[in-house]
Motif scaffolding. Sequence first.
Motif, PDB file in Angstrom:
ATOM      1  N   LYS A  29     -62.233  11.421   4.201  1.00  0.00           N
ATOM      2  CA  LYS A  29     -62.928  10.133   4.156  1.00  0.00           C
ATOM      3  C   LYS A  29     -63.513   9.723   5.509  1.00  0.00           C
ATOM      4  CE  LYS A  29     -62.202   5.450   2.501  1.00  0.00           C
ATOM      5  NZ  LYS A  29     -61.274   4.512   1.873  1.00  0.00           N
ATOM      6  N   TYR A  30     -62.909  10.179   6.610  1.00  0.00           N
ATOM      7  CA  TYR A  30     -63.336   9.748   7.947  1.00  0.00           C
ATOM      8  C   TYR A  30     -63.591  10.929   8.872  1.00  0.00           C
ATOM      9  CZ  TYR A  30     -61.406   5.290   6.416  1.00  0.00           C
ATOM     10  OH  TYR A  30     -61.128   4.153   5.702  1.00  0.00           O
ATOM     11  N   VAL A  31     -64.548  10.724   9.772  1.00  0.00           N
ATOM     12  CA  VAL A  31     -64.798  11.622  10.898  1.00  0.00           C
ATOM     13  C   VAL A  31     -64.410  10.847  12.146  1.00  0.00           C
ATOM     14  CG1 VAL A  31     -66.548  12.796  12.268  1.00  0.00           C
ATOM     15  CG2 VAL A  31     -66.711  12.807   9.783  1.00  0.00           C
ATOM     16  N   ILE A  32     -63.575  11.441  12.973  1.00  0.00           N
ATOM     17  CA  ILE A  32     -63.169  10.802  14.225  1.00  0.00           C
ATOM     18  C   ILE A  32     -63.518  11.751  15.359  1.00  0.00           C
ATOM     19  CG2 ILE A  32     -61.248   9.899  15.575  1.00  0.00           C
ATOM     20  CD1 ILE A  32     -59.956   9.067  12.928  1.00  0.00           C
ATOM     21  N   GLU A  33     -64.305  11.241  16.295  1.00  0.00           N
ATOM     22  CA  GLU A  33     -64.762  12.054  17.415  1.00  0.00           C
ATOM     23  C   GLU A  33     -64.264  11.451  18.723  1.00  0.00           C
ATOM     24  OE1 GLU A  33     -68.915  13.948  19.097  1.00  0.00           O
ATOM     25  OE2 GLU A  33     -68.982  12.443  17.528  1.00  0.00           O
ATOM     26  N   THR A  34     -63.589  12.284  19.507  1.00  0.00           N
ATOM     27  CA  THR A  34     -63.160  11.891  20.849  1.00  0.00           C
ATOM     28  C   THR A  34     -63.908  12.768  21.850  1.00  0.00           C
ATOM     29  OG1 THR A  34     -61.323  13.461  20.997  1.00  0.00           O
ATOM     30  CG2 THR A  34     -60.868  11.347  19.910  1.00  0.00           C
ATOM     31  N   GLU A  35     -63.647  12.577  23.118  1.00  0.00           N
ATOM     32  CA  GLU A  35     -64.364  13.382  24.119  1.00  0.00           C
ATOM     33  C   GLU A  35     -63.959  14.852  24.080  1.00  0.00           C
ATOM     34  OE1 GLU A  35     -60.620  12.492  26.432  1.00  0.00           O
ATOM     35  OE2 GLU A  35     -61.836  11.393  24.991  1.00  0.00           O
ATOM     36  N   ARG A  36     -62.816  15.156  23.470  1.00  0.00           N
ATOM     37  CA  ARG A  36     -62.343  16.542  23.464  1.00  0.00           C
ATOM     38  C   ARG A  36     -62.351  17.204  22.094  1.00  0.00           C
ATOM     39  NH1 ARG A  36     -57.356  17.956  26.798  1.00  0.00           N
ATOM     40  NH2 ARG A  36     -58.340  19.930  26.352  1.00  0.00           N
ATOM     41  N   ARG A  37     -62.256  16.433  21.019  1.00  0.00           N
ATOM     42  CA  ARG A  37     -62.110  17.018  19.690  1.00  0.00           C
ATOM     43  C   ARG A  37     -62.889  16.222  18.645  1.00  0.00           C
ATOM     44  NH1 ARG A  37     -60.014  20.341  22.426  1.00  0.00           N
ATOM     45  NH2 ARG A  37     -58.009  21.321  22.249  1.00  0.00           N
ATOM     46  N   PHE A  38     -63.013  16.861  17.487  1.00  0.00           N
ATOM     47  CA  PHE A  38     -63.682  16.303  16.322  1.00  0.00           C
ATOM     48  C   PHE A  38     -62.700  16.481  15.165  1.00  0.00           C
ATOM     49  CE2 PHE A  38     -66.371  17.051  12.616  1.00  0.00           C
ATOM     50  CZ  PHE A  38     -67.337  16.067  12.724  1.00  0.00           C
ATOM     51  N   TYR A  39     -62.361  15.394  14.477  1.00  0.00           N
ATOM     52  CA  TYR A  39     -61.355  15.433  13.429  1.00  0.00           C
ATOM     53  C   TYR A  39     -61.914  14.944  12.104  1.00  0.00           C
ATOM     54  CZ  TYR A  39     -58.161  15.472  17.440  1.00  0.00           C
ATOM     55  OH  TYR A  39     -57.524  15.779  18.613  1.00  0.00           O
ATOM     56  N   LEU A  40     -61.374  15.446  11.013  1.00  0.00           N
ATOM     57  CA  LEU A  40     -61.589  14.912   9.678  1.00  0.00           C
ATOM     58  C   LEU A  40     -60.232  14.421   9.197  1.00  0.00           C
ATOM     59  CD1 LEU A  40     -63.701  17.825   8.139  1.00  0.00           C
ATOM     60  CD2 LEU A  40     -64.562  15.622   8.952  1.00  0.00           C
ATOM     61  N   VAL A  59     -55.206   6.789  18.975  1.00  0.00           N
ATOM     62  CA  VAL A  59     -55.589   7.051  17.595  1.00  0.00           C
ATOM     63  C   VAL A  59     -54.544   7.970  16.979  1.00  0.00           C
ATOM     64  CG1 VAL A  59     -57.385   7.918  16.051  1.00  0.00           C
ATOM     65  CG2 VAL A  59     -58.028   6.915  18.260  1.00  0.00           C
ATOM     66  N   SER A  60     -53.990   7.539  15.852  1.00  0.00           N
ATOM     67  CA  SER A  60     -53.023   8.343  15.114  1.00  0.00           C
ATOM     68  C   SER A  60     -53.643   8.722  13.776  1.00  0.00           C
ATOM     69  CB  SER A  60     -51.738   7.559  14.881  1.00  0.00           C
ATOM     70  OG  SER A  60     -51.158   7.208  16.112  1.00  0.00           O
ATOM     71  N   LYS A  78     -49.790  15.766  11.714  1.00  0.00           N
ATOM     72  CA  LYS A  78     -49.889  14.496  12.459  1.00  0.00           C
ATOM     73  C   LYS A  78     -50.589  14.745  13.783  1.00  0.00           C
ATOM     74  CE  LYS A  78     -45.955  12.167  10.524  1.00  0.00           C
ATOM     75  NZ  LYS A  78     -44.950  11.159  10.744  1.00  0.00           N
ATOM     76  N   VAL A  79     -51.462  13.804  14.136  1.00  0.00           N
ATOM     77  CA  VAL A  79     -52.191  13.890  15.401  1.00  0.00           C
ATOM     78  C   VAL A  79     -52.096  12.537  16.095  1.00  0.00           C
ATOM     79  CG1 VAL A  79     -54.429  14.278  16.499  1.00  0.00           C
ATOM     80  CG2 VAL A  79     -53.854  15.514  14.412  1.00  0.00           C
ATOM     81  N   ARG A  80     -51.887  12.570  17.390  1.00  0.00           N
ATOM     82  CA  ARG A  80     -51.900  11.354  18.207  1.00  0.00           C
ATOM     83  C   ARG A  80     -52.771  11.646  19.425  1.00  0.00           C
ATOM     84  NH1 ARG A  80     -47.481   9.398  22.055  1.00  0.00           N
ATOM     85  NH2 ARG A  80     -48.240   7.349  22.662  1.00  0.00           N
ATOM     86  N   VAL A  81     -53.821  10.849  19.583  1.00  0.00           N
ATOM     87  CA  VAL A  81     -54.766  11.042  20.681  1.00  0.00           C
ATOM     88  C   VAL A  81     -54.729   9.809  21.570  1.00  0.00           C
ATOM     89  CG1 VAL A  81     -57.190  11.367  21.295  1.00  0.00           C
ATOM     90  CG2 VAL A  81     -56.284  12.433  19.220  1.00  0.00           C
ATOM     91  N   LEU A  82     -54.580  10.030  22.867  1.00  0.00           N
ATOM     92  CA  LEU A  82     -54.687   8.969  23.865  1.00  0.00           C
ATOM     93  C   LEU A  82     -55.898   9.286  24.723  1.00  0.00           C
ATOM     94  CD1 LEU A  82     -50.948   8.759  24.960  1.00  0.00           C
ATOM     95  CD2 LEU A  82     -52.140   7.273  23.349  1.00  0.00           C
TER      96      LEU A  82
END
Length: 105
Positions: A29-40, A59-60, A78-82
């Motif tokens: 349902k979501y795409v989350i983009e950080t400076e290092r990774r791209f997540y679905l 972001v969790s 599970k993913v946790r991004v700071l």
Amino acid sequence: MSAEDLEKYETEMELKLYREYRDVVGLFKYVIETERRFYLTNDYEMQVHSVQGEVFFEVSMADAWVWDMYRPARFVRKVRVLTFKDVNIEELTKNDLELPSDTSM
């Protein structure tokens, strides 16, 4: 291994990763983009923290897929991004160009 061999290997890995992305993107349902990774992901939580004037994001995600050609397994429980950088979150929509599944014609 020559530079040409390495480049060919990386190109093949990127193509394989793109094909996997294309196969799984409809599951999320979501795409989350950080400076290092791209997540679905289908579930996330984002918190903004401020410590001594510094702002950072937490972001969790649960049951995510990560765009990273060097990971042996891209599905993550599970993913946790700071991060101190921007976080881009988009809600995916169904493609308006999809044909109806009615095959009675």
